[in-house]
Design a protein around this motif. Structure first.
Motif, PDB file in Angstrom:
ATOM      1  N   GLU A   1     -10.956  -7.904  -1.462  1.00  0.00           N
ATOM      2  CA  GLU A   1      -9.998  -6.914  -2.028  1.00  0.00           C
ATOM      3  C   GLU A   1      -8.568  -7.772  -2.374  1.00  0.00           C
ATOM      4  O   GLU A   1      -8.033  -8.407  -3.395  1.00  0.00           O
ATOM      5  CB  GLU A   1      -9.963  -5.863  -1.900  1.00  0.00           C
ATOM      6  CG  GLU A   1     -11.000  -5.250  -2.185  1.00  0.00           C
ATOM      7  CD  GLU A   1     -10.930  -3.620  -2.432  1.00  0.00           C
ATOM      8  OE1 GLU A   1      -9.937  -3.002  -2.434  1.00  0.00           O
ATOM      9  OE2 GLU A   1     -12.090  -3.149  -0.839  1.00  0.00           O
TER      10      GLU A   1
ATOM     11  N   SER B   1      -4.685  -0.785  -2.812  1.00  0.00           N
ATOM     12  CA  SER B   1      -5.207  -0.343  -1.784  1.00  0.00           C
ATOM     13  C   SER B   1      -6.816  -0.606  -1.339  1.00  0.00           C
ATOM     14  O   SER B   1      -7.529  -1.010  -2.662  1.00  0.00           O
ATOM     15  CB  SER B   1      -5.199   1.577  -1.926  1.00  0.00           C
ATOM     16  OG  SER B   1      -6.363   1.234  -2.624  1.00  0.00           O
ATOM     17  N   GLY B   2      -6.923  -0.627  -0.257  1.00  0.00           N
ATOM     18  CA  GLY B   2      -8.318  -1.973   0.466  1.00  0.00           C
ATOM     19  C   GLY B   2      -7.454  -2.384   2.051  1.00  0.00           C
ATOM     20  O   GLY B   2      -6.871  -1.982   2.369  1.00  0.00           O
TER      21      GLY B   2
ATOM     22  N   GLU C   1       0.760  -1.057  -0.011  1.00  0.00           N
ATOM     23  CA  GLU C   1       0.049  -0.326  -0.051  1.00  0.00           C
ATOM     24  C   GLU C   1       0.624   1.342  -0.288  1.00  0.00           C
ATOM     25  O   GLU C   1       1.175   1.973  -0.639  1.00  0.00           O
ATOM     26  CB  GLU C   1      -1.519  -0.093   1.146  1.00  0.00           C
ATOM     27  CG  GLU C   1      -1.993   1.378   0.989  1.00  0.00           C
ATOM     28  CD  GLU C   1      -2.992   0.511   2.179  1.00  0.00           C
ATOM     29  OE1 GLU C   1      -4.070   1.193   1.932  1.00  0.00           O
ATOM     30  OE2 GLU C   1      -2.530  -0.245   3.513  1.00  0.00           O
TER      31      GLU C   1
ATOM     32  N   TRP D   1      -6.045  -9.331  -5.433  1.00  0.00           N
ATOM     33  CA  TRP D   1      -4.904  -8.284  -6.242  1.00  0.00           C
ATOM     34  C   TRP D   1      -3.754  -9.525  -5.427  1.00  0.00           C
ATOM     35  O   TRP D   1      -3.158  -9.729  -6.231  1.00  0.00           O
ATOM     36  CB  TRP D   1      -4.820  -7.245  -5.141  1.00  0.00           C
ATOM     37  CG  TRP D   1      -3.681  -7.286  -5.090  1.00  0.00           C
ATOM     38  CD1 TRP D   1      -3.226  -5.437  -6.588  1.00  0.00           C
ATOM     39  CD2 TRP D   1      -2.069  -6.989  -5.019  1.00  0.00           C
ATOM     40  NE1 TRP D   1      -2.167  -5.202  -6.438  1.00  0.00           N
ATOM     41  CE2 TRP D   1      -1.404  -5.616  -5.258  1.00  0.00           C
ATOM     42  CE3 TRP D   1      -1.949  -7.626  -4.032  1.00  0.00           C
ATOM     43  CZ2 TRP D   1      -0.158  -6.101  -5.278  1.00  0.00           C
ATOM     44  CZ3 TRP D   1      -0.038  -7.866  -3.834  1.00  0.00           C
ATOM     45  CH2 TRP D   1       0.996  -7.246  -4.250  1.00  0.00           C
TER      46      TRP D   1
END
Length: 126
Positions: free
Chosen positions: A101, A94-95, A88, A105
């Protein structure tokens, strides 16, 4: 966090283990990697610092992140939350670090690593 150093020999061994995992298209657990590299105490901090440093190098070179090949032994089969905090900071993800998520990713990043040809790194400075 205090500065943790990894020896040149351990660094090259780490790169070698990750390259082998990439070519064989499989993931490594933190514990297996610590045992294979025979990292001295504090082994987990040393490995984490080295993987974060490698993530910075890969991000800078605009390459998929090889450190994504290292996962926890737990049921999630994902890297530790610190990995997601690191990526990040690098602007790659991001998350929430523990949700769908993150898992999605991570899965796509692993595929990118498997399919990418990394330049030889024999001269990497540590």
């Amino acid at each position: 966090m205090s500065q943790v150093r990894i020896s040149r020999q351990h660094w090259h061994s780490l790169l070698g283990e990750l390259d082998l995992a990439r070519r064989q298209r499989h993931l490594l657990t933190y514990r297996a990697l610590i045992e294979r590299l025979q990292l001295p105490t504090p082994a987990m901090q040393t490995l984490t610092a080295a993987l974060e440093y490698l993530a910075v190098l890969d991000a800078r070179a605009e390459q998929p992140l090889r450190s994504s090949l290292v996962i926890s032994q737990g049921a999630s089969r994902l890297p530790r939350t610190g990995f997601f905090a690191c990526v990040e900071r690098l602007g790659r993800f991001s998350g929430p670090v523990d949700g769908l998520e993150a898992a999605s990713w991570h899965a796509s990043e692993v595929v990118r690593v498997f399919e990418y040809s990394y330049p030889e790194e024999r001269s990497a400075d540590c």
